[in-house]
Scaffold this motif. Structure first.
Motif, PDB file in Angstrom:
ATOM      1  N   ASN A 209     -39.880  72.711  -2.222  1.00  0.00           N
ATOM      2  CA  ASN A 209     -40.772  72.298  -0.810  1.00  0.00           C
ATOM      3  C   ASN A 209     -40.059  70.650  -0.619  1.00  0.00           C
ATOM      4  O   ASN A 209     -40.781  70.456   0.546  1.00  0.00           O
ATOM      5  N   THR A 210     -39.551  69.969  -1.776  1.00  0.00           N
ATOM      6  CA  THR A 210     -39.577  68.998  -1.784  1.00  0.00           C
ATOM      7  C   THR A 210     -38.876  68.066  -1.995  1.00  0.00           C
ATOM      8  O   THR A 210     -37.893  68.352  -3.647  1.00  0.00           O
ATOM      9  N   ILE A 211     -36.701  67.395  -1.697  1.00  0.00           N
ATOM     10  CA  ILE A 211     -36.207  66.834  -2.935  1.00  0.00           C
ATOM     11  C   ILE A 211     -36.399  64.616  -2.107  1.00  0.00           C
ATOM     12  O   ILE A 211     -36.618  64.738  -1.322  1.00  0.00           O
ATOM     13  N   ILE A 212     -35.731  64.324  -3.692  1.00  0.00           N
ATOM     14  CA  ILE A 212     -35.674  62.815  -3.339  1.00  0.00           C
ATOM     15  C   ILE A 212     -33.809  62.944  -3.544  1.00  0.00           C
ATOM     16  O   ILE A 212     -33.398  63.188  -4.326  1.00  0.00           O
ATOM     17  N   MET A 213     -33.450  62.288  -2.294  1.00  0.00           N
ATOM     18  CA  MET A 213     -31.529  61.443  -2.329  1.00  0.00           C
ATOM     19  C   MET A 213     -31.710  60.509  -3.162  1.00  0.00           C
ATOM     20  O   MET A 213     -32.256  59.762  -3.247  1.00  0.00           O
ATOM     21  N   SER A 214     -30.742  60.694  -4.286  1.00  0.00           N
ATOM     22  CA  SER A 214     -30.361  59.431  -4.981  1.00  0.00           C
ATOM     23  C   SER A 214     -28.897  59.787  -5.121  1.00  0.00           C
ATOM     24  O   SER A 214     -27.916  60.593  -5.174  1.00  0.00           O
ATOM     25  N   ASP A 215     -28.299  58.519  -6.027  1.00  0.00           N
ATOM     26  CA  ASP A 215     -26.864  57.901  -6.371  1.00  0.00           C
ATOM     27  C   ASP A 215     -25.989  58.372  -5.360  1.00  0.00           C
ATOM     28  O   ASP A 215     -25.094  59.471  -5.460  1.00  0.00           O
ATOM     29  N   TYR A 216     -26.115  57.756  -3.943  1.00  0.00           N
ATOM     30  CA  TYR A 216     -25.627  58.439  -3.522  1.00  0.00           C
ATOM     31  C   TYR A 216     -23.349  57.494  -2.997  1.00  0.00           C
ATOM     32  O   TYR A 216     -23.712  56.850  -3.781  1.00  0.00           O
TER      33      TYR A 216
ATOM     34  N   GLY B 299     -12.453  59.722   0.706  1.00  0.00           N
ATOM     35  CA  GLY B 299     -13.369  60.791   2.254  1.00  0.00           C
ATOM     36  C   GLY B 299     -14.025  61.864   0.745  1.00  0.00           C
ATOM     37  O   GLY B 299     -14.228  62.811   2.034  1.00  0.00           O
ATOM     38  N   THR B 300     -14.407  61.645   0.200  1.00  0.00           N
ATOM     39  CA  THR B 300     -15.702  62.247  -0.612  1.00  0.00           C
ATOM     40  C   THR B 300     -17.008  61.621  -0.817  1.00  0.00           C
ATOM     41  O   THR B 300     -16.589  60.196  -1.285  1.00  0.00           O
ATOM     42  N   GLN B 301     -17.842  62.391  -0.145  1.00  0.00           N
ATOM     43  CA  GLN B 301     -19.376  61.964  -0.435  1.00  0.00           C
ATOM     44  C   GLN B 301     -20.286  62.343  -1.225  1.00  0.00           C
ATOM     45  O   GLN B 301     -19.993  63.960  -1.103  1.00  0.00           O
ATOM     46  N   SER B 302     -20.986  62.465  -2.589  1.00  0.00           N
ATOM     47  CA  SER B 302     -21.382  62.951  -3.030  1.00  0.00           C
ATOM     48  C   SER B 302     -23.455  62.330  -3.210  1.00  0.00           C
ATOM     49  O   SER B 302     -23.170  61.299  -2.842  1.00  0.00           O
ATOM     50  N   ALA B 303     -24.533  63.258  -3.687  1.00  0.00           N
ATOM     51  CA  ALA B 303     -25.751  62.918  -3.765  1.00  0.00           C
ATOM     52  C   ALA B 303     -25.869  63.685  -4.466  1.00  0.00           C
ATOM     53  O   ALA B 303     -25.697  64.600  -4.813  1.00  0.00           O
ATOM     54  N   ILE B 304     -27.128  62.903  -5.544  1.00  0.00           N
ATOM     55  CA  ILE B 304     -27.729  63.893  -6.535  1.00  0.00           C
ATOM     56  C   ILE B 304     -29.022  63.925  -5.346  1.00  0.00           C
ATOM     57  O   ILE B 304     -29.473  62.490  -5.342  1.00  0.00           O
ATOM     58  N   PHE B 305     -29.347  65.147  -6.251  1.00  0.00           N
ATOM     59  CA  PHE B 305     -30.842  65.527  -5.465  1.00  0.00           C
ATOM     60  C   PHE B 305     -31.936  65.967  -6.574  1.00  0.00           C
ATOM     61  O   PHE B 305     -31.407  67.002  -7.397  1.00  0.00           O
TER      62      PHE B 305
ATOM     63  N   ILE C 291     -38.556  70.437 -10.329  1.00  0.00           N
ATOM     64  CA  ILE C 291     -38.016  71.896 -10.589  1.00  0.00           C
ATOM     65  C   ILE C 291     -36.504  71.363 -11.093  1.00  0.00           C
ATOM     66  O   ILE C 291     -36.506  71.998 -12.762  1.00  0.00           O
ATOM     67  N   SER C 292     -35.628  71.166 -10.298  1.00  0.00           N
ATOM     68  CA  SER C 292     -34.507  70.632 -11.018  1.00  0.00           C
ATOM     69  C   SER C 292     -33.322  69.392 -10.620  1.00  0.00           C
ATOM     70  O   SER C 292     -34.352  68.746  -9.303  1.00  0.00           O
ATOM     71  N   GLU C 293     -32.471  69.394 -10.733  1.00  0.00           N
ATOM     72  CA  GLU C 293     -31.565  68.522 -10.054  1.00  0.00           C
ATOM     73  C   GLU C 293     -29.998  69.016  -9.606  1.00  0.00           C
ATOM     74  O   GLU C 293     -29.543  69.712 -10.776  1.00  0.00           O
ATOM     75  N   ILE C 294     -29.173  68.928  -8.679  1.00  0.00           N
ATOM     76  CA  ILE C 294     -28.082  69.595  -8.120  1.00  0.00           C
ATOM     77  C   ILE C 294     -27.443  68.138  -7.503  1.00  0.00           C
ATOM     78  O   ILE C 294     -28.398  67.094  -7.361  1.00  0.00           O
ATOM     79  N   LYS C 295     -25.958  68.248  -7.155  1.00  0.00           N
ATOM     80  CA  LYS C 295     -25.346  67.063  -6.831  1.00  0.00           C
ATOM     81  C   LYS C 295     -24.808  67.756  -5.860  1.00  0.00           C
ATOM     82  O   LYS C 295     -24.601  69.089  -5.755  1.00  0.00           O
ATOM     83  N   GLY C 296     -24.763  67.305  -4.630  1.00  0.00           N
ATOM     84  CA  GLY C 296     -23.902  67.698  -3.332  1.00  0.00           C
ATOM     85  C   GLY C 296     -22.956  67.459  -3.162  1.00  0.00           C
ATOM     86  O   GLY C 296     -22.754  65.871  -3.479  1.00  0.00           O
ATOM     87  N   LYS C 297     -21.833  67.691  -2.792  1.00  0.00           N
ATOM     88  CA  LYS C 297     -20.573  66.853  -2.741  1.00  0.00           C
ATOM     89  C   LYS C 297     -20.369  67.637  -0.885  1.00  0.00           C
ATOM     90  O   LYS C 297     -20.029  68.655  -0.758  1.00  0.00           O
ATOM     91  N   VAL C 298     -19.556  66.436  -0.263  1.00  0.00           N
ATOM     92  CA  VAL C 298     -18.820  66.653   0.946  1.00  0.00           C
ATOM     93  C   VAL C 298     -17.629  66.321   1.359  1.00  0.00           C
ATOM     94  O   VAL C 298     -18.070  64.782   1.169  1.00  0.00           O
ATOM     95  N   LYS C 299     -16.723  67.219   1.273  1.00  0.00           N
ATOM     96  CA  LYS C 299     -15.484  65.955   1.742  1.00  0.00           C
ATOM     97  C   LYS C 299     -14.465  66.315   3.192  1.00  0.00           C
ATOM     98  O   LYS C 299     -15.228  67.514   3.968  1.00  0.00           O
TER      99      LYS C 299
END
Length: 108
Positions: A84-91, A96-102, A48-56
């Motif tokens: 309904n399914t995600i794969i996390m990559s590229d952590y 102080g900022t953590q990110s990952a591609i989903f 479906i898509s790819e997104i980048k999640g980020k937590v600071k």
């Protein structure tokens, strides 16, 4: 006197905001049904898509909490995109900022 009370209130309010609890990511309704996978069967899943999640704002000692919050961001995005399914990559972790591609999939 009023000016002093306003200053104390402002300082107290800023402390409350900056020292809040550890829960920063809210769960979207239905996100508990989204699967975190390491691989998918391409015959049963549609990309479906790819997104980048980020937590600071986390330190190294909060890796588990950070990862949980990142996964929750991915699950929330999957719900928004009808996946309904995600794969996390590229952590990644930087200052102080953590990110990952989903990657988001709809699997049958």
């Amino acid at each position: 006197m009023i000016l002093i009370k306003k200053n104390y209130f402002c300082i107290g309010f800023l402390l409350l905001i900056s020292c809040g609890g550890g829960k920063f990511v809210e769960k979207s309704a239905g996100s508990e049904d989204v699967n975190l996978a390491t691989s998918i069967d391409q015959n049963q899943c549609e990309y479906i898509s790819e997104i980048k999640g980020k937590v600071k704002g986390y330190s190294d000692g909060f890796y588990d909490t950070t990862k949980k919050n990142l996964v929750q961001l991915g699950k929330n995005a999957a719900i928004d995109k009808n996946g309904n399914t995600i794969i996390m990559s590229d952590y990644k972790q930087h200052r102080g900022t953590q990110s990952a591609i989903f990657q988001i999939f709809k699997c049958s």
